[in-house]
Motif scaffolding. Sequence first.
Motif, short mmCIF file in Angstrom:
data_model
loop_
_atom_site.label_atom_id
_atom_site.label_comp_id
_atom_site.label_asym_id
_atom_site.label_seq_id
_atom_site.Cartn_x
_atom_site.Cartn_y
_atom_site.Cartn_z
N TRP A 24 -1.86 4.30 3.58
CA TRP A 24 -1.66 4.00 5.00
C TRP A 24 -2.14 5.17 5.86
CZ3 TRP A 24 -0.84 -0.26 7.61
CH2 TRP A 24 -0.26 -1.37 6.97
N ALA A 25 -1.78 6.39 5.46
CA ALA A 25 -2.17 7.56 6.24
C ALA A 25 -3.69 7.69 6.29
CB ALA A 25 -1.53 8.82 5.65
N ARG A 26 -4.35 7.52 5.16
CA ARG A 26 -5.82 7.61 5.15
C ARG A 26 -6.45 6.52 6.02
NH1 ARG A 26 -7.78 11.76 2.84
NH2 ARG A 26 -6.98 12.54 0.87
N ALA A 27 -5.95 5.30 5.90
CA ALA A 27 -6.52 4.21 6.69
C ALA A 27 -6.31 4.46 8.19
CB ALA A 27 -5.91 2.87 6.28
N ALA A 28 -5.13 4.91 8.57
CA ALA A 28 -4.82 5.12 9.99
C ALA A 28 -5.52 6.35 10.56
CB ALA A 28 -3.31 5.25 10.19
N LEU A 29 -5.46 7.46 9.85
CA LEU A 29 -5.94 8.73 10.41
C LEU A 29 -7.39 9.03 10.08
CD1 LEU A 29 -2.73 10.80 9.69
CD2 LEU A 29 -3.37 9.64 11.81
N GLU A 85 6.05 6.35 6.54
CA GLU A 85 7.03 5.78 5.60
C GLU A 85 6.72 4.31 5.36
OE1 GLU A 85 11.35 7.47 5.87
OE2 GLU A 85 10.68 6.93 7.89
N VAL A 86 6.85 3.88 4.13
CA VAL A 86 6.70 2.48 3.76
C VAL A 86 8.03 2.03 3.19
CG1 VAL A 86 5.45 0.84 2.31
CG2 VAL A 86 4.25 2.81 3.27
N LEU A 87 8.73 1.17 3.94
CA LEU A 87 10.07 0.73 3.55
C LEU A 87 10.29 -0.74 3.92
CD1 LEU A 87 12.06 3.76 4.99
CD2 LEU A 87 11.56 3.35 2.58
N ASP A 88 10.84 -1.51 3.01
CA ASP A 88 11.30 -2.87 3.29
C ASP A 88 10.27 -3.72 4.05
OD1 ASP A 88 13.74 -2.23 2.08
OD2 ASP A 88 14.51 -1.43 3.97
N GLY A 89 9.05 -3.78 3.57
CA GLY A 89 8.03 -4.61 4.20
C GLY A 89 7.50 -4.08 5.51
N SER A 90 7.70 -2.80 5.77
CA SER A 90 7.19 -2.21 7.01
C SER A 90 6.56 -0.85 6.73
CB SER A 90 8.32 -2.05 8.03
OG SER A 90 9.22 -1.04 7.62
N VAL A 91 5.76 -0.41 7.67
CA VAL A 91 5.21 0.95 7.64
C VAL A 91 5.52 1.57 8.99
CG1 VAL A 91 2.92 0.20 8.42
CG2 VAL A 91 3.16 2.38 7.22
N SER A 92 5.86 2.85 8.98
CA SER A 92 6.10 3.53 10.25
C SER A 92 5.35 4.84 10.29
CB SER A 92 7.60 3.77 10.47
OG SER A 92 8.09 4.73 9.56
N LEU A 93 5.04 5.24 11.50
CA LEU A 93 4.38 6.51 11.78
C LEU A 93 5.25 7.26 12.78
CD1 LEU A 93 1.94 8.48 11.76
CD2 LEU A 93 0.95 7.07 13.59
N ALA A 94 5.74 8.42 12.39
CA ALA A 94 6.56 9.24 13.27
C ALA A 94 5.82 10.55 13.55
CB ALA A 94 7.92 9.54 12.63
N CYS A 95 5.94 11.01 14.78
CA CYS A 95 5.29 12.24 15.22
C CYS A 95 6.37 13.21 15.71
CB CYS A 95 4.32 11.93 16.35
SG CYS A 95 3.58 13.38 17.13
N ALA A 114 0.86 -1.18 0.00
CA ALA A 114 0.00 0.00 0.00
C ALA A 114 0.90 1.23 0.00
CB ALA A 114 -0.92 0.00 1.22
N THR A 115 0.40 2.31 -0.55
CA THR A 115 1.18 3.53 -0.61
C THR A 115 1.16 4.24 0.74
OG1 THR A 115 -0.66 4.97 -1.22
CG2 THR A 115 0.51 3.83 -3.03
N PRO A 116 2.11 5.13 1.00
CA PRO A 116 2.08 5.91 2.24
C PRO A 116 0.77 6.69 2.39
CG PRO A 116 4.19 6.16 1.16
CD PRO A 116 3.31 5.41 0.21
N ILE A 172 5.03 10.13 3.18
CA ILE A 172 4.17 11.31 3.13
C ILE A 172 4.34 12.04 4.46
CG2 ILE A 172 2.13 10.08 3.99
CD1 ILE A 172 0.45 11.83 2.06
N THR A 173 4.40 13.35 4.40
CA THR A 173 4.51 14.19 5.59
C THR A 173 3.27 15.05 5.70
OG1 THR A 173 6.92 14.25 5.42
CG2 THR A 173 5.89 15.94 6.79
N LEU A 174 2.63 15.00 6.85
CA LEU A 174 1.42 15.77 7.13
C LEU A 174 1.73 16.83 8.17
CD1 LEU A 174 -0.96 12.70 7.47
CD2 LEU A 174 -0.46 14.01 5.40
#
Length: 168
Positions: A56-61, A119-129, A51-53, A103-105
């Motif tokens: 992911w952002a839309r699904a999470a937020l 960020e979507v990298l190497d089979g993972s997704v991360s959320l940084a605040c 999935a794209t960043p 993607i940066t919000l």
Amino acid sequence: MTDNSQNRPAPDRPDPVAARQCEITESARARSGMTAYDYADQFVLFTGLAATPHEWARAALDEAAGAKGQFVWRVVLGLRLTRRSGIEQVAGWRIADRGDSWITLEARSWLFVGRLVVEVLDGSVSLACFLRYERPLGARVWGAVSPAHRRVAPLLLTDARRLLPERS
């Protein structure tokens, strides 16, 4: 500055389903666009989901955080968010920047400037605040809210994983 990347679960107790707090990556710091901040954390979920960043952002937020997230962001934190649906926003957060894998919000209030990096990298997704306090009261408000944030943020990633459709 508060950097809570050291407050993560012990590595000997991995949970393949749950997102975990991790060290803040240099790429997330750079993509936040904030040269100075007062608080930062990052959570990662290992998943093979393609999935794209933005997705992911839309699904999470938009979906996982939903109305409760909107209440916290708008009422508790006083963030000035735009309309929830729009091509240049995610859950009212303005898209500040984006690339193929991130993607940066951004959202602002009279207390804070906040940036979220997905960020979507190497089979993972991360959320940084990342937060920068605009006034001393911002530190006090975030100090009260941040424990709940650190409980909920990883759940947003795991809930987003369930919400995103499988792709072949």
